[in-house]
Scaffold this active site. Structure first.
Site, PDB file in Angstrom:
ATOM      1  N   ALA A  32       0.763  -1.099   0.002  1.00 43.61           N
ATOM      2  CA  ALA A  32      -0.299   0.296  -0.069  1.00 43.61           C
ATOM      3  C   ALA A  32       1.003   1.206   0.106  1.00 43.61           C
ATOM      4  O   ALA A  32       0.967   1.939   1.031  1.00 43.61           O
ATOM      5  CB  ALA A  32      -1.124   0.022   1.286  1.00 43.61           C
ATOM      6  N   HIS A  37       7.329   5.595   1.680  1.00 40.45           N
ATOM      7  CA  HIS A  37       8.039   4.163   0.825  1.00 40.45           C
ATOM      8  C   HIS A  37       8.926   5.088  -0.215  1.00 40.45           C
ATOM      9  O   HIS A  37      10.223   4.653  -0.166  1.00 40.45           O
ATOM     10  CB  HIS A  37       7.156   3.384   0.325  1.00 40.45           C
ATOM     11  CG  HIS A  37       6.235   2.732   1.507  1.00 40.45           C
ATOM     12  ND1 HIS A  37       4.879   2.890   1.483  1.00 40.45           N
ATOM     13  CD2 HIS A  37       6.436   2.152   2.631  1.00 40.45           C
ATOM     14  CE1 HIS A  37       4.311   2.181   2.551  1.00 40.45           C
ATOM     15  NE2 HIS A  37       5.076   1.581   3.075  1.00 40.45           N
ATOM     16  N   ASP A 150       8.927   5.167  12.221  1.00 43.38           N
ATOM     17  CA  ASP A 150       8.703   3.934  13.101  1.00 43.38           C
ATOM     18  C   ASP A 150      10.005   4.050  13.845  1.00 43.38           C
ATOM     19  O   ASP A 150      10.911   3.244  13.851  1.00 43.38           O
ATOM     20  CB  ASP A 150       8.643   2.628  12.263  1.00 43.38           C
ATOM     21  CG  ASP A 150       7.419   2.726  11.635  1.00 43.38           C
ATOM     22  OD1 ASP A 150       6.131   2.562  12.107  1.00 43.38           O
ATOM     23  OD2 ASP A 150       7.261   3.046  10.297  1.00 43.38           O
ATOM     24  N   SER A 185       1.177   7.082   5.900  1.00 44.60           N
ATOM     25  CA  SER A 185       1.069   5.879   6.346  1.00 44.60           C
ATOM     26  C   SER A 185       0.025   5.130   5.649  1.00 44.60           C
ATOM     27  O   SER A 185      -1.155   5.578   5.322  1.00 44.60           O
ATOM     28  CB  SER A 185       0.452   5.723   7.937  1.00 44.60           C
ATOM     29  OG  SER A 185       0.114   4.607   8.462  1.00 44.60           O
TER      30      SER A 185
HETATM   31  P1  AMP Z   1       5.348   0.007   6.254  1.00 45.28           P
HETATM   32  O1  AMP Z   1       5.081  -0.720   4.836  1.00 45.28           O
HETATM   33  O2  AMP Z   1       4.531   0.681   7.006  1.00 45.28           O
HETATM   34  O3  AMP Z   1       5.989  -1.392   7.139  1.00 45.28           O
HETATM   35  O4  AMP Z   1       6.779   0.614   6.232  1.00 45.28           O
HETATM   36  C1  AMP Z   1       7.891   0.255   5.608  1.00 45.28           C
HETATM   37  C2  AMP Z   1       8.950   1.413   5.694  1.00 45.28           C
HETATM   38  O5  AMP Z   1       8.706   2.565   4.983  1.00 45.28           O
HETATM   39  C3  AMP Z   1       9.264   1.217   7.223  1.00 45.28           C
HETATM   40  O6  AMP Z   1      10.740   1.591   7.360  1.00 45.28           O
HETATM   41  C4  AMP Z   1       8.639   2.604   7.530  1.00 45.28           C
HETATM   42  O7  AMP Z   1       9.322   3.455   8.765  1.00 45.28           O
HETATM   43  C5  AMP Z   1       8.584   3.435   6.362  1.00 45.28           C
HETATM   44  N1  AMP Z   1       7.757   4.408   6.313  1.00 45.28           N
HETATM   45  C6  AMP Z   1       6.390   4.422   6.410  1.00 45.28           C
HETATM   46  N2  AMP Z   1       5.856   5.581   6.264  1.00 45.28           N
HETATM   47  C7  AMP Z   1       6.647   6.421   6.133  1.00 45.28           C
HETATM   48  C8  AMP Z   1       6.838   7.886   6.246  1.00 45.28           C
HETATM   49  N3  AMP Z   1       5.732   8.704   6.129  1.00 45.28           N
HETATM   50  N4  AMP Z   1       8.027   8.607   6.021  1.00 45.28           N
HETATM   51  C9  AMP Z   1       9.182   7.945   6.018  1.00 45.28           C
HETATM   52  N5  AMP Z   1       9.127   6.478   6.242  1.00 45.28           N
HETATM   53  C10 AMP Z   1       8.013   5.975   6.305  1.00 45.28           C
END
Ligand code: AMP
Length: 281
Positions: A32, A37, A150, A185
């Site tokens: 998503a 990302h 995170d 997010s």
């Molecule tokens: P996730 O798909 O939510 O597990 O996130 C994958 C990676 O993207 C993780 O390292 C998160 O910390 C990073 N990430 C998610 N949202 C953000 C954001 N708004 N800004 C920077 N990095 C992000």
């Protein structure tokens, strides 16, 4: 972009890449995909010859089954986006491929994993470190990219890599926000319109906290209370964690506030838990 679904193929691809002696940058995600990302991917492209993104919704890091079931999946859109960004490889295995019957091993960074968000989501970080180790073993990256959003996760991964002597450099990438300040997010998509509006309170509170610090507030407790009262003004916001931390240890800051300390927020809007983070300047 080559899309890889199974362990045998990813191992084969990595073996070839190692023979070519290219540097591999790895961006693990749960899909998503959004601009947060993309910031990780762009940073990886700047630093590495080859970028590998993984999309895997890891059931072992969800302590609430409904949360796992509700997690947004947009694989077709994600593939288009990654191809457009010229990512070299996408690894998106099935849950059965990664967690076959009989898996018994877990990886846990003790002390850091059961505090703060780990207290509210028991077992969550154990699930994260276990999948990250598996992905590191499969992909053998030179660099791996994680978001500062995170913050607890990033700190835990850095500690794990140091403790277990992984030959991987962990790169933290600053948080990316939508125009109104809400951090990007995947979970934002699950918010009802009024909850999405209410979520703006998080960044507003962080900016106000920075303002207080700039104007001389130095007490950790005082700033914590300030944030609590600020966020409580928004009736839809249910606070799970507000803390001000020493960045490396994640211990609650004891002395007076200093630049570099991290404000960590974990706040629920309806059924959706949102994270935010801010490093004091
Ligand atoms: P996730 O798909 O939510 O597990 O996130 C994958 C990676 O993207 C993780 O390292 C998160 O910390 C990073 N990430 C998610 N949202 C953000 C954001 N708004 N800004 C920077 N990095 C992000």
């Amino acid at each position: 972009m080559q899309i890889i679904y199974d362990i045998k193929t990813i191992r084969h691809v990595i073996k070839q890449l190692k023979l070519e002696q290219v540097s591999i940058g790895f961006v693990p995600t749960m899909g998503a995909l959004h601009k947060g990302h993309l910031a990780l991917i762009k940073q990886a492209q700047k630093m590495c010859d080859i970028v590998i993104v993984s999309i895997f919704v890891n059931k072992k890091q969800f302590n609430d089954e409904q949360d796992y079931i509700n997690y947004p999946i947009e694989i077709e859109q994600d593939i288009k986006l990654l191809a457009k960004e010229k990512v070299s490889y996408l690894f998106c295995p099935t849950s059965e491929e990664i967690w076959p019957e009989g898996v018994k091993t877990i990886v846990e960074t003790t002390k850091l994993s059961d505090i703060l968000i780990g207290k509210v989501r028991p077992g969550h970080f154990r699930g994260v470190t276990t999948i990250v180790v598996k992905l590191f073993n499969l992909i053998e990256p030179n660099y791996a990219f994680f978001g500062e959003k995170d913050f607890q996760q990033l700190t835990i991964i850095k500690q794990m890599v140091e403790d277990l002597n992984f030959n991987i450099e962990i790169i933290g990438v600053p948080i990316i926000r939508e125009e109104d300040g809400v951090a990007y997010s995947s979970r934002n998509k699950l918010l009802k319109p009024n909850e999405r509006m209410a979520a703006k309170i998080l960044y507003q509170s962080l900016k106000a906290a920075q303002h207080e610090f700039t104007n001389g507030m130095r007490s950790v407790k005082e700033l914590q209370n300030f944030l609590k009262h600020f966020i409580e003004k928004e009736k839809l916001a249910k606070i799970e964690v507000i803390d001000i931390l020493e960045a490396k240890t994640l211990m609650t800051a004891k002395d007076c506030l200093k630049p570099g300390m991290v404000i960590l927020l974990f706040v629920r809007f309806g059924t959706v838990q949102l994270l935010d983070q801010y490093i004091l300047r």
